[in-house]
Each structure stands twice: as C-alpha cells, then as structure tokens.
Scaffold this motif. Structure first.
Motif, short mmCIF file in Angstrom:
data_model
loop_
_atom_site.label_atom_id
_atom_site.label_comp_id
_atom_site.label_asym_id
_atom_site.label_seq_id
_atom_site.Cartn_x
_atom_site.Cartn_y
_atom_site.Cartn_z
N HIS A 143 0.84 -1.20 0.00
CA HIS A 143 0.00 0.00 0.00
C HIS A 143 0.88 1.25 0.00
CE1 HIS A 143 -3.74 -2.16 0.44
NE2 HIS A 143 -3.33 -2.75 1.54
N GLN A 144 1.90 1.26 0.85
CA GLN A 144 2.78 2.43 0.95
C GLN A 144 3.54 2.69 -0.35
OE1 GLN A 144 4.88 0.60 4.30
NE2 GLN A 144 4.48 2.45 5.50
N ASN A 145 3.81 1.64 -1.10
CA ASN A 145 4.60 1.74 -2.34
C ASN A 145 3.82 1.22 -3.53
OD1 ASN A 145 7.60 2.43 -1.40
ND2 ASN A 145 6.79 0.93 0.06
N ASN A 146 2.54 1.56 -3.60
CA ASN A 146 1.67 1.02 -4.64
C ASN A 146 2.22 1.38 -6.02
OD1 ASN A 146 -0.61 0.97 -6.63
ND2 ASN A 146 -1.70 0.21 -4.85
N SER A 147 2.62 0.36 -6.77
CA SER A 147 3.30 0.58 -8.05
C SER A 147 2.37 1.15 -9.12
CB SER A 147 3.92 -0.73 -8.54
OG SER A 147 2.95 -1.74 -8.65
#
Length: 419
Positions: free
Chosen positions: A249-253
């Motif tokens: 979620h924090q690094n949703n590509s």
C-alpha cells in the motif's frame, strides 16, 4: 485535491545491525534490540525476539504476516493515521522514509494463508521483499488467544516497530526527496482513476482505512497521497501470493505509474476505495456507489487491480459491468488466468485484463542455513501440504505461498500466456 503535496524525504538504508542505542549513520540503521522489544511488550505475547535478514542471506522467513516500510511524519508523532497518530496531515507535508529496509512480522501462525520470504536462492526472485534489509519480529502468544486477537496483536506490533524505527530518520538529511501533487492537467487528456479494492471479508480477511476495519466502510474517494502516507494498513491473512502487505500500500506501483504519466498521457483523478464484502447486497451497494463516484469525477477509464481471489472476483466483474455500462472503460489486473485456476466470475465486458502470473506453478526451494519462524508450519499454509518438506530440508510449494509473487499490482512483471 490538486493543492495537496506530499514530500517523501527518503533515506536509503544499506545495512542494519544491532547496537547499544538507536542510530542512523551513513545508510546504516542501528537498532537497540532490547529497547525495541520493551517498546513492543504486550500481555498477549509470551515472547518477542528480533532477527535481521539481509539480501543474499541463506535465510527463510516463515510464516510471514505483514511487511511494513518505516515511515513517519516530520513532527515525529504520526506513521499510520488513526492507529499511530492523527489524521490531519495525511497525504501532505513531509514524511520521512527509511527505504531499503522493512519490518516483517512472523512467529506462530495466525491463519493458514500466510507466506514465505526467501532471502536468497530461487525463491528470492519471486518476491521483492528479498531485496530489503528486513527487521523480523518473531512473536509467540500465550495460550487461549483467539485468532482475531492474535492477528490484531501481531499487526499492531509490526506497525509500532515501523514507527519506532522511523524515528531514527528525524532530523537527518535525506538522500533525495520525492514530491507528489495532482496538479491541474493543462492538456485535454483521458481522465482516469483507480478503483482500489479493499478486503472486507471478515475471518481475518480485512484491511484498515484510517484505523477503521473496512467491514464498517462505504466506498470513499481518496487522494493517492493518502495511500503513500499510511492511510491503508494490511490486516489480511489472505493467500500470500496475491496479498497486499502494508508495504505494498505504501509503495503502490500502479499509483506510482499513474503519477509518472499524469499531465503527459493521462489526467489522474484519484482513487476510489471499494470495500469488497462477502455478501451480495453489500457488493451491490459498494459497486453502485463506486461507479457513481467515477461518473461524478467524469473519468473516461478506471484500472481495477484485484487483491485476493475467488469471492472478490464477483466485485471485480460487477465493477467492470457497471463501469462499461456507463461508458467508463475498464482494465483489470489479477492473478488467475482462467486456465490453471478458474476465475470465479466473468463478464463479456471484461475484454481488457492483465494477468500478473500463475500462483499454481510449483517450485522447489532449497534448504536454508537459518529458518526465522517455523518451517514446519508450511504444512498448514496455502500453497504447502503435509508432504511439502523433503528429507534434505528443501520444500516443494506453489507460488501462492511466496509473499507478493502474483500480486495484482504486477510488481514482479511476471505473467503467464495461453498458447
């Protein structure tokens, strides 16, 4: 929405180690192990230990509950609004990020749908977490704790550990800054949004938005920055291969990719968070509301990445049908290709589908010098079986047991083809 700007001050973590006090120096994160364990103390746990697993180590982490990137707001108070800290500044201002490391929670199994991270060998190529310096929480619980209480305790321990570690970034000069703001598009570009399916299934199949169980929520419009800033937290024990960890979620590509193309190829209008309930009435309610939001935004198309499989595919197809009916083009991202594993529902309108890989493919993972957790639990996990453990210590499992191997975000760029 266009006025919200989030600045991520990124510090690259090249190594992690234990020391007498917490510190961050030239890319090395030093952790006061005793201090962190005391900070995480909870009557539910009979024991807490912390181990380090680095890229290339002969180490296997099993069973994995969650993966979390340490992030904290500049004021040092907020990491996950509604859980640790306030809501006010979420999605704007400055957030400190320790990139290149993560908190991984493991220990006694919570639910059978948990996963594996191999730090080296063939299994490492199927998960992006193998490239991180992992701070692993190994927890054991007291007798008589119910699975839901167990899950909540482990989830909170992971989030608290990430908050604790991120404090080391306060006052430090970042290696670089990433800035995110949805500026007004000056070009007449296709208007697009992401329909962000959020697990609300019950039975350890729930995520949390601003600290609220998704089972209590109605669809909501979110600024993409809110996702980067900890608004959505994993609470799921769904199949590991297609589960969104908090790190995902924090690094949703997909959000990152849409930002790169905003103002150039597309006009990115934001996220529509859609809880995926198990019951038909709730599915219809959430679908209708989400599509109305898309119409209100005036979007031309939406991307709908799936988390999990089976039941959520009914939501996926329902969203597709309703969007297409209202002139909104849809692109879906999911793991099952319909051959190796049938899709639970389908629709003629689903004519643009990206397959991110086949979770049923079997691999043999070699023995590791170090097991963090308990390898015997592979017998009880999705993707494993009683006969999974071989005499030499290697294990034969399907990709569904490897964390993030076929995630709907497509982070590993793998797919399957039908010939």
């Amino acid at each position: 929405m266009s006025k919200m700007q989030l600045d991520l001050d990124v510090i690259e973590i090249k190594d992690v180690c234990f020391g007498e006090k917490d510190d961050l120096d030239h890319g090395t994160l030093v952790i006061d192990k005793k201090g962190l364990i005391e900070y995480l103390a909870d009557p539910v746990f009979s024991k807490i230990d912390i181990e380090l697993a680095k890229p290339g180590d002969s180490a296997r982490i099993i069973p994995v509950k969650d993966v979390i990137e340490p992030r904290i707001k500049e004021d040092g108070k907020t990491s996950f609004p509604g859980i640790i800290g306030d809501y006010t500044e979420c999605g704007e201002g400055t957030t400190k990020v320790l990139r290149g490391c993560a908190v991984v929670s493991t220990g006694t199994i919570v639910g059978f749908q948990e996963g594996i991270i191999d730090m080296s060998g063939p299994g490492a190529r199927y998960t992006r977490y193998s490239s991180l310096n992992n701070i692993v929480l190994v927890t054991e619980i007291i007798e008589g704790i119910k699975p839901a209480e167990h899950e909540a305790a482990v989830r909170m321990a992971g989030l608290k550990a990430a908050h604790y570690l991120a404090k080391s970034a306060l006052g430090k000069t970042p290696d670089y800054r990433e800035s995110y703001a949805l500026a007004e598009s000056k070009e007449n570009l296709p208007k697009v949004a992401i329909m962000y399916m959020i697990m609300a299934q019950g039975l350890l199949h729930d995520n949390y938005v601003y600290g609220v169980d998704a089972k209590r929520l109605h669809p909501a419009l979110l600024h993409p920055n809110e996702v980067f800033d900890g608004a959505i937290v994993n609470g799921c024990c769904v199949v590991a291969g297609d589960k969104y960890t908090t790190y995902d979620h924090q690094n949703n590509s997909i959000v990152q990719e849409f930002y790169k193309r905003h103002g150039k190829e597309i006009d990115f209008k934001g996220l529509i968070a859609v809880p995926t309930y198990p019951g038909l009435a709730d599915k219809r309610r959430c679908c209708s509301s989400a599509v109305r939001m898309a119409r209100l935004l005036g979007v031309d198309g939406v991307a709908i990445p799936e988390e999990g499989g089976g039941n959520p595919e009914a939501d996926l197809m329902m969203l597709c049908r309703q969007c297409e009916k209202n002139g909104i083009k849809t692109v879906m991202m999911l793991g099952p290709d319909g051959v190796e594993e049938p899709v639970a529902d389908t629709a003629p309108e689903a004519d643009a589908v990206i397959n991110v890989g086949d979770c049923n493919e079997f691999v043999v993972l070699p023995p590791m010098e170090r097991i963090i957790g308990d390898q015997e639990q592979v017998k009880y996990m999705s993707g494993g079986a009683e006969e999974s453990i071989n005499e030499d210590g290697s294990i034969r499992v399907s990709l569904s047991i490897i964390m993030g191997s076929v995630i709907g975000q497509g982070t590993l760029k793998m797919s399957s083809y039908v010939y």
